[in-house]
Enzyme design. Structure first.
Site, mmCIF file in Angstrom:
data_model
loop_
_atom_site.group_PDB
_atom_site.id
_atom_site.type_symbol
_atom_site.label_atom_id
_atom_site.label_comp_id
_atom_site.label_asym_id
_atom_site.label_seq_id
_atom_site.Cartn_x
_atom_site.Cartn_y
_atom_site.Cartn_z
ATOM 1 C CG ASP A 1 -1.638 -1.013 1.145
ATOM 2 O OD1 ASP A 1 -1.992 -1.643 0.346
ATOM 3 O OD2 ASP A 1 -2.251 -1.507 2.233
HETATM 4 N N1 URA Z 1 -1.028 -5.951 4.049
HETATM 5 C C1 URA Z 1 -1.299 -4.699 3.958
HETATM 6 O O1 URA Z 1 -2.620 -4.504 4.676
HETATM 7 N N2 URA Z 1 -1.099 -3.708 3.359
HETATM 8 C C2 URA Z 1 0.197 -3.931 2.666
HETATM 9 O O2 URA Z 1 0.853 -3.143 1.816
HETATM 10 C C3 URA Z 1 0.746 -5.334 2.588
HETATM 11 C C4 URA Z 1 0.223 -6.162 3.432
#
Ligand code: URA
Length: 239
Positions: free
Chosen positions: A106
Site C-alpha cells: 500500500d
Molecule cells: N497488508 C496490508 O494491509 N498492506 C500492505 O501493504 C501489505 C500487506
C-alpha cells in the site's frame, strides 16, 4: 556465452532506443575496460561485462533483481495517481527495461519491496503455490493482547474471502507492535485482518520475504540494492 554489439547491449540495459544508444557510442560516451569505444557495432561478450557510460560504471545484467526499502507515500502502481511511483526511486533505465514491483505494498506501507524485469521470477514470487512467507510489523492503535494474537492465528473472516485467513505465525513485539507472518498477499490483508480481529493498524512495515531480512541489507528508507544469487535463493525457503 553470447556476444552482442555495443548499441544492443546499451539498449538491453535500458539506456534508450537503439538509435539513441548508437549515438551515445558514436559520441564517445561509452568505454569498456578503460578504452572509449566509438563503434556501435563493436561486439562484446555480455557475461561479466563492465562498461562506463558518461564516466559512470555499470555491470551488464541480463535481468535485474532489486530490493527497495520502500518509504511511505509512494505507490507501487505502474500508473501512480496520488503519490509518486516507486520506480521514481530507481535509476531511470530500470523503467525502460520494464522493471516492476513484485506484488504490491500500500502507498503508506514501508519496507521490503522486490523489483525485477524477470517475468518468471515475478510470477513465482507472487504465486500462492510457492507458500513464501512474508513478515510484517504492524503498529496497532490499541494494545496488543494475547487474545488478538490468538485470534489472528486462529483465522479471521474477511469480506469477499470464502474461508477465514490465518497468520502463519504472530507475536507481540511490544504494547503496540505486532509481528505477523502471512503466506498470502490479499488486498490490504494485514490491515483487514487486524480490523477483523478488533484492532486497527496505524502503520505497517514489511521486514522480510522468505529468509531474506530487510535489516540484513542495511538499507535506509528510499535506498535500494541489487540482489545476488545467494540472496535470491533465500527468498524461496527450501528451494
Ligand atoms: N497488508 C496490508 O494491509 N498492506 C500492505 O501493504 C501489505 C500487506
Amino acid at each position: 556465452m553470447s556476444k552482442q554489439t555495443l548499441d544492443m547491449i546499451l539498449k538491453s540495459q535500458g539506456f534508450g532506443t537503439r538509435k539513441h544508444c548508437r549515438q551515445l557510442v558514436e559520441q564517445g560516451e561509452v568505454s569498456v575496460a578503460g578504452e572509449v569505444i566509438a563503434n556501435p557495432r563493436a561486439a562484446f561478450e555480455t557475461a561479466g561485462l563492465a562498461f562506463e557510460l558518461f564516466g559512470e560504471p555499470w555491470d551488464y545484467r541480463e535481468q535485474v533483481y532489486v530490493v527497495l526499502n520502500k518509504p511511505a507515500n509512494f505507490e507501487c502502481s505502474r500508473k501512480p495517481s496520488h503519490h509518486p511511483g516507486v520506480l521514481s526511486l530507481l535509476p531511470e533505465q530500470f523503467a525502460w527495461r520494464d522493471v516492476q514491483p513484485v506484488g504490491r505494498l500500500d502507498h503508506d506501507t514501508t519496507g521490503m519491496l522486490l523489483m525485477s524485469d524477470d517475468g518468471p521470477f515475478i510470477h513465482a514470487q507472487s504465486s500462492p503455490k510457492k507458500h513464501i512467507p512474508k513478515v510484517y510489523v504492524a503498529t496497532t492503535h490499541d494494545p496488543v493482547t494475547p487474545e488478538l494474537v490468538e485470534c489472528l492465528l486462529a483465522g479471521v473472516k474477511l469480506h469477499d474471502e470464502p474461508a477465514p485467513l490465518a497468520a502463519l505465525s504472530c507475536r507481540r513485539v511490544d504494547d503496540c507492535h505486532l509481528e505477523i507472518v502471512l503466506e498470502q498477499g490479499k488486498y490490504h490483508q494485514v490491515k483487514r485482518m487486524l480490523a477483523a480481529a478488533g484492532n486497527h493498524c496505524t502503520a505497517l512495515c514489511r521486514t522480510a520475504i522468505g529468509g531474506l531480512m530487510l535489516e540484513a541489507l542495511g538499507l535506509a528508507e528510499g535506498e535500494w540494492c541489487y540482489l545476488d544469487e545467494a540472496q535470491r535463493a533465500l527468498l524461496v525457503p527450501g528451494a
